[in-house]
Design an enzyme around this catalytic site. Structure first.
Site, PDB file in Angstrom:
ATOM      1  N   ASP A   1       0.831  -1.206   0.000  1.00  0.00           N
ATOM      2  CA  ASP A   1       0.000   0.000   0.000  1.00  0.00           C
ATOM      3  C   ASP A   1       0.866   1.257   0.000  1.00  0.00           C
ATOM      4  O   ASP A   1       1.020   1.918   1.021  1.00  0.00           O
ATOM      5  CB  ASP A   1      -0.946   0.004   1.210  1.00  0.00           C
ATOM      6  CG  ASP A   1      -2.062  -1.021   1.070  1.00  0.00           C
ATOM      7  OD1 ASP A   1      -2.031  -1.804   0.106  1.00  0.00           O
ATOM      8  OD2 ASP A   1      -2.962  -1.036   1.923  1.00  0.00           O
TER       9      ASP A   1
ATOM     10  N   ASP B   1      -6.212  -5.864  -5.385  1.00  0.00           N
ATOM     11  CA  ASP B   1      -7.237  -5.820  -4.329  1.00  0.00           C
ATOM     12  C   ASP B   1      -8.288  -4.762  -4.695  1.00  0.00           C
ATOM     13  O   ASP B   1      -8.464  -3.766  -4.011  1.00  0.00           O
ATOM     14  CB  ASP B   1      -6.528  -5.487  -3.008  1.00  0.00           C
ATOM     15  CG  ASP B   1      -7.436  -5.530  -1.803  1.00  0.00           C
ATOM     16  OD1 ASP B   1      -8.623  -5.871  -1.949  1.00  0.00           O
ATOM     17  OD2 ASP B   1      -6.939  -5.211  -0.704  1.00  0.00           O
TER      18      ASP B   1
ATOM     19  N   LYS C   1     -11.586  -5.130  -4.932  1.00  0.00           N
ATOM     20  CA  LYS C   1     -12.864  -5.264  -4.216  1.00  0.00           C
ATOM     21  C   LYS C   1     -14.050  -4.821  -5.089  1.00  0.00           C
ATOM     22  O   LYS C   1     -14.809  -3.907  -4.741  1.00  0.00           O
ATOM     23  CB  LYS C   1     -12.868  -4.472  -2.902  1.00  0.00           C
ATOM     24  CG  LYS C   1     -11.853  -4.973  -1.879  1.00  0.00           C
ATOM     25  CD  LYS C   1     -12.015  -4.267  -0.543  1.00  0.00           C
ATOM     26  CE  LYS C   1     -11.060  -4.759   0.524  1.00  0.00           C
ATOM     27  NZ  LYS C   1      -9.642  -4.402   0.274  1.00  0.00           N
TER      28      LYS C   1
ATOM     29  N   ASP D   1     -19.901  -3.849  -7.859  1.00  0.00           N
ATOM     30  CA  ASP D   1     -20.988  -3.249  -8.630  1.00  0.00           C
ATOM     31  C   ASP D   1     -21.757  -4.307  -9.427  1.00  0.00           C
ATOM     32  O   ASP D   1     -21.466  -5.502  -9.344  1.00  0.00           O
ATOM     33  CB  ASP D   1     -20.407  -2.163  -9.553  1.00  0.00           C
ATOM     34  CG  ASP D   1     -21.335  -0.968  -9.676  1.00  0.00           C
ATOM     35  OD1 ASP D   1     -22.556  -1.179  -9.792  1.00  0.00           O
ATOM     36  OD2 ASP D   1     -20.835   0.174  -9.663  1.00  0.00           O
TER      37      ASP D   1
ATOM     38  N   ARG E   1       1.462  -2.963   6.575  1.00  0.00           N
ATOM     39  CA  ARG E   1       2.357  -2.073   7.310  1.00  0.00           C
ATOM     40  C   ARG E   1       3.380  -2.771   8.194  1.00  0.00           C
ATOM     41  O   ARG E   1       4.470  -2.237   8.414  1.00  0.00           O
ATOM     42  CB  ARG E   1       1.514  -1.060   8.111  1.00  0.00           C
ATOM     43  CG  ARG E   1       0.929   0.033   7.208  1.00  0.00           C
ATOM     44  CD  ARG E   1      -0.183   0.803   7.872  1.00  0.00           C
ATOM     45  NE  ARG E   1      -1.423   0.039   7.906  1.00  0.00           N
ATOM     46  CZ  ARG E   1      -2.571   0.484   8.424  1.00  0.00           C
ATOM     47  NH1 ARG E   1      -2.624   1.691   8.951  1.00  0.00           N
ATOM     48  NH2 ARG E   1      -3.656  -0.269   8.386  1.00  0.00           N
TER      49      ARG E   1
HETATM   50  O1  6AU Z   1      -1.497  -4.740   7.161  1.00  0.00           O
HETATM   51  P1  6AU Z   1      -2.176  -3.435   6.797  1.00  0.00           P
HETATM   52  O2  6AU Z   1      -3.222  -3.023   7.799  1.00  0.00           O
HETATM   53  O3  6AU Z   1      -1.209  -2.336   6.512  1.00  0.00           O
HETATM   54  O4  6AU Z   1      -2.906  -3.683   5.398  1.00  0.00           O
HETATM   55  C1  6AU Z   1      -3.959  -4.596   5.227  1.00  0.00           C
HETATM   56  C2  6AU Z   1      -4.323  -4.744   3.768  1.00  0.00           C
HETATM   57  C3  6AU Z   1      -4.840  -3.456   3.113  1.00  0.00           C
HETATM   58  C4  6AU Z   1      -6.348  -3.629   3.062  1.00  0.00           C
HETATM   59  O5  6AU Z   1      -6.906  -3.032   1.897  1.00  0.00           O
HETATM   60  C5  6AU Z   1      -6.514  -5.154   3.024  1.00  0.00           C
HETATM   61  O6  6AU Z   1      -5.357  -5.704   3.632  1.00  0.00           O
HETATM   62  N1  6AU Z   1      -7.722  -5.680   3.721  1.00  0.00           N
HETATM   63  C6  6AU Z   1      -8.650  -6.513   3.049  1.00  0.00           C
HETATM   64  C7  6AU Z   1      -8.425  -7.144   1.765  1.00  0.00           C
HETATM   65  C8  6AU Z   1      -7.169  -7.756   1.433  1.00  0.00           C
HETATM   66  O7  6AU Z   1      -9.331  -7.341   0.992  1.00  0.00           O
HETATM   67  C9  6AU Z   1      -9.841  -6.865   3.689  1.00  0.00           C
HETATM   68  C10 6AU Z   1     -10.020  -6.555   5.042  1.00  0.00           C
HETATM   69  O8  6AU Z   1     -11.014  -6.934   5.662  1.00  0.00           O
HETATM   70  N2  6AU Z   1      -9.059  -5.849   5.694  1.00  0.00           N
HETATM   71  C11 6AU Z   1      -7.916  -5.409   5.073  1.00  0.00           C
HETATM   72  O9  6AU Z   1      -7.079  -4.799   5.741  1.00  0.00           O
HETATM   73  O10 6AU Z   1      -4.295  -3.405   1.806  1.00  0.00           O
END
Ligand code: 6AU
Length: 256
Positions: free
Chosen positions: A38, A91, A93, A96, A227
């Site tokens: 990200d 990703d 998502k 629609d 992260r």
């Molecule tokens: O470890 P993080 O928190 O920095 O990043 C988590 C990643 C982000 C979110 O867009 C994704 O996982 N995510 C998703 C996905 C993969 O679909 C679903 C969700 O419920 N929670 C989530 O964090 O890129």
């Protein structure tokens, strides 16, 4: 239901060929780690792909947060994916109606269908979303969002159950779920985001769990780490630490 079947045993049960290709990579690299890149520039995205590439089975992208996206970025990503032997998961998502999803998948400036091996979709709009993806993403595997990691998520048990039912109807395209653990049968794979070794959450509702809990206790297959790795001062080392933690948790689950 926590699966004690190995990835070797589950490979022939997976109907979608991207899902099977993923398990081959997982087994070869002994990695069930996915990095969520990200970041906002193509330079950062590509350098992360190169740094963590050897440790991961999948690189997860959000193409729409890259400020300087061009076709050349996806070409370079695909090159790195071949070099380091990982799959690319956009990703997006999708959520629609089918007709719009088809345009979002193939059109715009991202042309996701050209370079992504895996995409995901919400089930909120009904089966048309998945129908569109299964028709126009022939070489692409689909994951359905059955649960989310964020606080206050509306994915109640009935909703999660609907995701399982929809996946069964589209098993040629759908090979797994975004979920907090194992929620169904061994012919699907379970991908869990919200994984961190130090933090418990962020200020915007993300909730973190450690790899051992997610994989060994909750029975998930793949951990998605953003992260926890991306913000580390040594991303290679962090990716290596997470890879080992996730793989050990998988082995622990098999041994229990
Ligand atoms: O470890 P993080 O928190 O920095 O990043 C988590 C990643 C982000 C979110 O867009 C994704 O996982 N995510 C998703 C996905 C993969 O679909 C679903 C969700 O419920 N929670 C989530 O964090 O890129």
């Amino acid at each position: 239901k926590v699966h004690q079947l190995s990835f070797e045993q589950r490979l022939p049960l997976i109907r979608n060929k991207v899902g099977r290709r993923l398990l081959e990579i997982v087994l070869k690299k002994q990695s069930n780690l996915i990095v969520a890149a990200d970041v906002t520039t193509s330079q950062e995205l590509l350098s992360i792909a190169d740094e963590v590439g050897p440790q991961i089975c999948v690189l997860k992208t959000h193409a729409d947060i890259i400020q300087d996206w061009t076709d050349s970025v996806s070409e370079q990503l695909v090159h790195l994916a071949k070099l380091h032997h990982f799959l690319i998961f956009e990703d997006r998502k999708f959520a629609d109606i089918g007709n719009t999803v088809e345009l979002q998948l193939t059109g715009g400036i991202f042309h996701i269908a050209h370079w992504a091996d895996i995409v995901n979709a919400h089930i909120i709009a009904g089966p048309g979303t998945i129908e569109a993806l299964s028709r126009s993403a022939e070489h692409c595997g689909v994951l359905l969002l059955a649960q989310m990691s964020s606080k206050g998520s509306l994915t109640v048990p009935e909703y999660t159950q609907k995701a399982l039912e929809m996946a069964k109807q589209y098993e040629d395209a759908v090979f797994g779920f975004i979920s907090l653990g194992c929620i169904g049968e061994p012919n699907f794979l379970y991908f869990t985001p919200g994984v961190h070794l130090q933090e418990r959450g962020d200020s915007l509702g993300q909730q973190y769990t450690d790899p051992e809990t997610v994989i060994a206790v909750q029975g998930s297959d793949m951990a998605i780490v953003g992260r926890g790795i991306i913000q580390s001062s040594d991303r290679r080392k962090a990716a290596s630490t997470y890879r080992k933690a996730c793989w050990d948790a998988y082995l622990q689950r098999l041994g229990d």
